[in-house]
Enzyme design. Structure first.
Site, PDB file in Angstrom:
ATOM      1  N   SER A 123      63.437 153.145  -3.336  1.00  0.00           N
ATOM      2  CA  SER A 123      62.056 153.480  -2.901  1.00  0.00           C
ATOM      3  C   SER A 123      61.448 152.298  -2.392  1.00  0.00           C
ATOM      4  O   SER A 123      61.836 151.477  -1.386  1.00  0.00           O
ATOM      5  CB  SER A 123      61.085 154.210  -4.083  1.00  0.00           C
ATOM      6  OG  SER A 123      60.005 154.813  -3.564  1.00  0.00           O
ATOM      7  N   HIS A 131      63.573 162.431  -3.682  1.00  0.00           N
ATOM      8  CA  HIS A 131      63.094 161.060  -3.898  1.00  0.00           C
ATOM      9  C   HIS A 131      63.058 161.050  -5.392  1.00  0.00           C
ATOM     10  O   HIS A 131      62.407 161.768  -6.296  1.00  0.00           O
ATOM     11  CB  HIS A 131      61.579 160.933  -3.308  1.00  0.00           C
ATOM     12  CG  HIS A 131      61.426 159.564  -3.184  1.00  0.00           C
ATOM     13  ND1 HIS A 131      61.653 158.830  -2.186  1.00  0.00           N
ATOM     14  CD2 HIS A 131      60.614 158.589  -4.123  1.00  0.00           C
ATOM     15  CE1 HIS A 131      61.227 157.511  -2.454  1.00  0.00           C
ATOM     16  NE2 HIS A 131      60.532 157.501  -3.412  1.00  0.00           N
ATOM     17  N   ASP A 158      63.827 164.337   0.661  1.00  0.00           N
ATOM     18  CA  ASP A 158      62.932 163.227   0.179  1.00  0.00           C
ATOM     19  C   ASP A 158      61.554 162.842   1.513  1.00  0.00           C
ATOM     20  O   ASP A 158      62.201 163.178   2.582  1.00  0.00           O
ATOM     21  CB  ASP A 158      63.890 161.819   0.297  1.00  0.00           C
ATOM     22  CG  ASP A 158      62.993 160.546   0.208  1.00  0.00           C
ATOM     23  OD1 ASP A 158      61.813 160.682  -0.195  1.00  0.00           O
ATOM     24  OD2 ASP A 158      63.320 159.615   0.473  1.00  0.00           O
TER      25      ASP A 158
END
Length: 407
Positions: A193, A377, A347
């Site tokens: 991330s 995600h 995501d």
């Protein structure tokens, strides 16, 4: 007195029940749970739990007990830390920056690969504890010395504190590789991330730095790489998919960059940037750079709205390469080390990886790409997470382990 206490207790119970019901109903009303994840019920449960934590955090923030991120982080960090008899774990400090050091116990006749790991969490969540299982397995499976960086987070610390902490910790590690038995020719930066974004920012920052071992490779797991375009296919398709919705992603962005939340709709429409900026970066951000198969779940090109000058003045920090490494200059990107990129179909940030992959390849940088068709995600953090474990998390760990072993 007892009667009053019972009334207060009953009121607290009713209020708590109301919060739980609101969080669950809100999740069911807004969340999009794709069947393609393979475990939609499990993702629904995970999404509900996260929504409940965020809701309680918002309540405590309103009551001025603590901030939303503080509460969610507190609960996340309650989980016990797993131990592995094959890995030594130490808590250290590189200057004032806390780090966790993971070293395989098995003897090695040659120096080991070194991995500097930057955790995700939007710069508001995540910690050395939340990513402990990932780093423990990464060290064990790849035979690497792993250093996880405990950078300072928002909303208390704004941009660029997090990036600076990661740069300082990385340089400290690069200057002391011998002490940890690390091969200077096999140092890797890795993150998930926002941590994935930091991994490439570190590479861009140190690419021309003399006197330090050259970083061998960068690993980016569903990385956050740009803050300009919020209308790409993945933003349209996955805006309500847990664990990273558009609303929560924007909240994190505001906390980190000190942007007023009232600009949300303006930025989503692209009115925060002037036409000349869009024209300059179109060659790297245009959806034409994204393969057609990633547009089949629905995508409608949206032209940027007319410029809101006030929004541009308050948000132009997004044009800094330390915020949007995807738009760094060709002279920098062309010198970067080879990359391993992991993207997930469900995501919000999927297209960041696809666009950066193309940029790197166009400039001659070698890229190993893995796309998780059932991924979302945050899925990596379900690794060894009991009944909430998703098989996709193990596959991600396996591909990055294989990549490191191949260096």
């Amino acid at each position: 007195m007892v009667f009053l206490a019972l009334i207060l207790l009953a009121a607290a119970c009713v209020f708590s029940l109301g919060v739980v019901l609101w969080a669950v109903c809100s999740h069911f009303y807004t969340a999009d749970i794709p069947a393609g994840t393979g475990h939609p019920v499990k993702l629904r449960l995970l999404g509900c739990l996260f929504q409940l934590l965020v809701t309680w955090g918002a309540v405590f923030e309103k009551l001025r007990i603590c901030s939303l991120p503080q509460f969610v982080s507190f609960v996340h960090d309650l989980q016990p830390l797993k131990k592995d008899p094959e890995v030594t774990v130490k808590d250290l400090r590189f200057g004032t920056i806390p780090v966790k050091l993971y070293q395989p116990k098995a003897p090695s006749c040659t120096p080991r690969p070194g991995v500097v790991f930057y955790h995700g969490g939007g710069v508001v969540l995540g910690s050395l504890k939340t990513h402990h299982r990932v780093c423990l397995r990464l060290s064990k499976d790849s035979g690497s010395v792993v250093v996880a960086v405990g950078y300072r987070k928002s909303p208390k610390y704004k941009f660029p504190v997090m990036v600076r902490d990661c740069i300082v910790a990385t340089i400290h590690f690069l200057q002391s590789l011998d002490a940890y038995g690390v091969d200077p020719a096999r140092v890797v930066v890795c993150g998930d991330s926002v941590g994935g974004g930091v991994a490439t920012i570190i590479c861009q920052t140190l690419v021309s730095c003399r006197g330090l071992p050259r970083i061998r490779a960068q690993i980016m797991i569903y990385a956050a790489l740009q803050g300009l375009d919020f209308q790409s296919p993945s933003y349209q398709q996955n805006k309500n998919v847990p664990l990273l919705t558009w609303t929560f992603a924007f909240y994190c962005l505001c906390c980190y960059l000190d942007i007023n939340p009232s600009w949300q709709s303006t930025m989503k429409k692209g009115a925060h940037l002037p036409p000349e900026v869009w024209e300059k970066y179109k060659k790297w951000l245009d959806s034409e750079n994204i393969p057609e198969r990633f547009k089949k779940r629905g995508y409608h090109p949206v032209a940027p709205a007319p410029l809101d000058e006030a929004a541009f003045l308050e948000t132009n920090v997004l044009l800094h390469p330390a915020c949007s490494p995807l738009i760094a200059g060709d002279d920098v990107v062309s010198q970067l080390p080879e990359a391993c990129i992991v993207s997930c179909e469900y995501d919000l940030l999927r297209d960041h990886s696809l666009l950066y992959k193309k940029r790197l390849e166009d400039l001659g940088v070698r890229v190993t790409w893995h796309h998780m068709e059932d991924g979302f995600h945050g899925v990596l953090n379900t690794l060894d997470f009991g009944c909430l474990h998703f098989p996709c998390s193990a596959r991600i760990l396996n591909v990055i382990t294989h990549f490191i072993k191949g260096l």
